[in-house]
Motif scaffolding. Structure first.
Motif, PDB file in Angstrom:
ATOM      1  N   LEU A 231       4.141  16.758   1.940  1.00 51.56           N
ATOM      2  CA  LEU A 231       3.500  16.612   0.674  1.00 51.56           C
ATOM      3  C   LEU A 231       3.383  14.993   0.163  1.00 51.56           C
ATOM      4  O   LEU A 231       4.511  14.556   0.177  1.00 51.56           O
ATOM      5  N   ASP A 232       2.319  14.513   0.242  1.00 50.23           N
ATOM      6  CA  ASP A 232       2.417  12.927  -0.190  1.00 50.23           C
ATOM      7  C   ASP A 232       0.898  12.785  -0.952  1.00 50.23           C
ATOM      8  O   ASP A 232       0.389  11.847  -0.812  1.00 50.23           O
ATOM      9  N   HIS A 233       0.315  13.722  -1.540  1.00 47.69           N
ATOM     10  CA  HIS A 233      -1.064  13.444  -2.055  1.00 47.69           C
ATOM     11  C   HIS A 233      -0.821  13.251  -3.568  1.00 47.69           C
ATOM     12  O   HIS A 233       0.406  12.802  -3.935  1.00 47.69           O
ATOM     13  N   TRP A 234      -1.384  13.771  -4.501  1.00 43.06           N
ATOM     14  CA  TRP A 234      -1.432  13.540  -6.020  1.00 43.06           C
ATOM     15  C   TRP A 234      -0.425  14.362  -6.425  1.00 43.06           C
ATOM     16  O   TRP A 234      -0.076  15.538  -6.167  1.00 43.06           O
ATOM     17  N   LYS A 235       0.509  13.929  -7.292  1.00 41.70           N
ATOM     18  CA  LYS A 235       1.883  14.386  -7.334  1.00 41.70           C
ATOM     19  C   LYS A 235       1.874  15.650  -8.377  1.00 41.70           C
ATOM     20  O   LYS A 235       2.631  16.355  -8.514  1.00 41.70           O
ATOM     21  N   ASP A 236       0.641  15.498  -9.115  1.00 42.12           N
ATOM     22  CA  ASP A 236       0.633  16.749  -9.998  1.00 42.12           C
ATOM     23  C   ASP A 236      -0.026  17.994  -9.345  1.00 42.12           C
ATOM     24  O   ASP A 236      -0.261  19.174  -9.804  1.00 42.12           O
TER      25      ASP A 236
ATOM     26  N   ALA B 147       8.446  16.553   0.780  1.00 45.99           N
ATOM     27  CA  ALA B 147       7.883  15.933  -0.333  1.00 45.99           C
ATOM     28  C   ALA B 147       8.197  14.257  -0.475  1.00 45.99           C
ATOM     29  O   ALA B 147       9.435  14.190  -0.935  1.00 45.99           O
ATOM     30  N   ASP B 148       7.189  13.595  -0.761  1.00 47.44           N
ATOM     31  CA  ASP B 148       7.407  11.967  -0.966  1.00 47.44           C
ATOM     32  C   ASP B 148       7.425  11.964  -2.348  1.00 47.44           C
ATOM     33  O   ASP B 148       6.770  12.648  -2.895  1.00 47.44           O
ATOM     34  N   ASN B 149       8.046  10.751  -2.962  1.00 46.88           N
ATOM     35  CA  ASN B 149       7.977  10.342  -4.018  1.00 46.88           C
ATOM     36  C   ASN B 149       8.430  11.248  -5.330  1.00 46.88           C
ATOM     37  O   ASN B 149       7.877  11.355  -6.177  1.00 46.88           O
ATOM     38  N   VAL B 150       9.712  11.812  -4.953  1.00 41.45           N
ATOM     39  CA  VAL B 150      10.118  12.921  -5.639  1.00 41.45           C
ATOM     40  C   VAL B 150      10.832  12.258  -6.940  1.00 41.45           C
ATOM     41  O   VAL B 150      10.999  12.807  -8.128  1.00 41.45           O
TER      42      VAL B 150
ATOM     43  N   ALA C 154       1.064  -1.194  -0.020  1.00 41.74           N
ATOM     44  CA  ALA C 154      -0.047  -0.004  -0.118  1.00 41.74           C
ATOM     45  C   ALA C 154       1.116   1.047  -0.090  1.00 41.74           C
ATOM     46  O   ALA C 154       2.150   1.361   0.355  1.00 41.74           O
ATOM     47  N   MET C 155       0.290   2.373  -0.529  1.00 41.12           N
ATOM     48  CA  MET C 155       1.220   3.658  -0.751  1.00 41.12           C
ATOM     49  C   MET C 155       1.535   4.253   0.368  1.00 41.12           C
ATOM     50  O   MET C 155       1.222   5.474   0.422  1.00 41.12           O
ATOM     51  N   ASN C 156       1.828   3.836   1.660  1.00 38.98           N
ATOM     52  CA  ASN C 156       2.491   4.329   2.753  1.00 38.98           C
ATOM     53  C   ASN C 156       3.701   4.846   2.554  1.00 38.98           C
ATOM     54  O   ASN C 156       4.507   4.055   1.838  1.00 38.98           O
TER      55      ASN C 156
ATOM     56  N   LEU D 239      11.509   3.219  -2.701  1.00 35.82           N
ATOM     57  CA  LEU D 239       9.794   3.260  -2.976  1.00 35.82           C
ATOM     58  C   LEU D 239       9.453   2.216  -1.689  1.00 35.82           C
ATOM     59  O   LEU D 239      10.214   1.243  -1.684  1.00 35.82           O
ATOM     60  N   GLU D 240       8.667   2.601  -0.804  1.00 38.93           N
ATOM     61  CA  GLU D 240       8.097   1.845   0.207  1.00 38.93           C
ATOM     62  C   GLU D 240       7.966   0.003  -0.431  1.00 38.93           C
ATOM     63  O   GLU D 240       7.392   0.048  -1.283  1.00 38.93           O
ATOM     64  N   TYR D 241       8.501  -0.527   0.682  1.00 40.97           N
ATOM     65  CA  TYR D 241       8.392  -1.803   0.682  1.00 40.97           C
ATOM     66  C   TYR D 241       8.929  -2.320  -0.721  1.00 40.97           C
ATOM     67  O   TYR D 241       8.749  -3.646  -1.137  1.00 40.97           O
TER      68      TYR D 241
HETATM   69 MG   LIG Z   1       3.821   8.562  -1.146  1.00 43.29          MG
END
Ligand SMILES: [Mg+2]
Ligand SMILES: O=C(NC/C=C/[C@H]1O[C@@H](n2cnc(C(F)(F)F)c2)[C@H](O)[C@@H]1O)c1cc([N+](=O)[O-])cc(O)c1O
Length: 214
Positions: free
Chosen positions: A140-145, A168-171, A39-41, A198-200
């Protein structure tokens, strides 16, 4: 009726985590995502980087964009001093309902205000609705756009002060190229990349920490 992944994740927490123990809630979710369902935690590896930024900053007022199931909400809130507050925004009512229960299971409901709706609607209302002056930390960890437009909106609404930190997550994965270009090239930010995974998974990802210079 079929359960959803967030509902199954909540079930795992209610069956395995100790009420009032945030660390056991975090550990249970990480176990679930490693051994049962991804899951995207933000996860445990990036989560440790998040923890170190929060602990070093000791923020009084935190904004999280993207609650999802509340995993990072629990991580952050468990590190806040007694009178500090975390406002977390979630767009999806089902995710919000699950997150409320996970935050409550961790015993952190008094430190967390979960607000349902869109960032574009709520960011301009933060001051009048919640008495917020400025945020010490924004995760910041919501919709990337939405990272870039919401950052510009926070600037415009005067919600950032000299020294405010954006994390910011997921850069890298899924990636937020326009946001990254902005914070790394703007004279108004000092930006730093914390490389991780990336998580997991073994894929590269990381957190970008950007200090607003005013
Ligand atoms: Mg994230
Ligand atoms: O898409 C990802 N995350 C999107 C996350 C989106 C979450 O943010 C909420 N939101 C939307 N607007 C707001 C606000 F705040 F504006 F109201 C809150 C959405 O309802 C959802 O719960 C993602 C994807 C991967 N991946 O590997 O694909 C890994 C990750 O860590 C990720 O975060």
């Amino acid at each position: 009726t079929q359960s959803t992944r967030p509902q199954r994740l909540l079930g795992a927490v209610q069956q395995n985590a100790t009420r009032g123990d945030p660390r056991s809630v975090v550990k249970t979710i990480d176990q679930f995502c490693k051994h049962k369902e991804w899951a995207m935690n933000v996860g445990d590896e990036k989560g440790c980087i998040l923890d170190s930024v929060v602990s070093e900053l000791n923020p009084a007022t935190v904004l999280e964009l993207g609650t999802y199931c509340g995993y990072s909400t629990v991580r952050i809130a468990s590190l806040l001093p007694p009178h500090a507050r975390l406002i977390t925004l979630e767009f999806n009512p089902h995710f919000a309902a699950v997150a409320r229960q996970i935050i409550a299971w961790a015993g952190l409901q008094d430190k967390v205000l979960l607000v349902e709706g869109a960032s574009g609607d709520w960011i301009p209302k933060m001051k009048e609705q919640f008495g917020v002056k400025t945020f010490d930390l924004v995760f910041l960890d919501h919709w990337k756009d939405r990272y870039l437009p919401d950052t510009k909106l926070m600037e415009e609404c005067g919600l950032l002060r000299k020294g405010s930190v954006l994390l910011a997550d997921n850069v890298v994965c899924p990636g937020t190229p326009d946001y990254l270009q902005y914070v790394r090239n703007s004279p108004r930010y000092n930006s730093q990349y914390f490389r991780s995974h990336l998580e997991y998974t073994k894929a590269e990802d990381g957190l970008e920490k950007s200090v607003f210079l005013g």
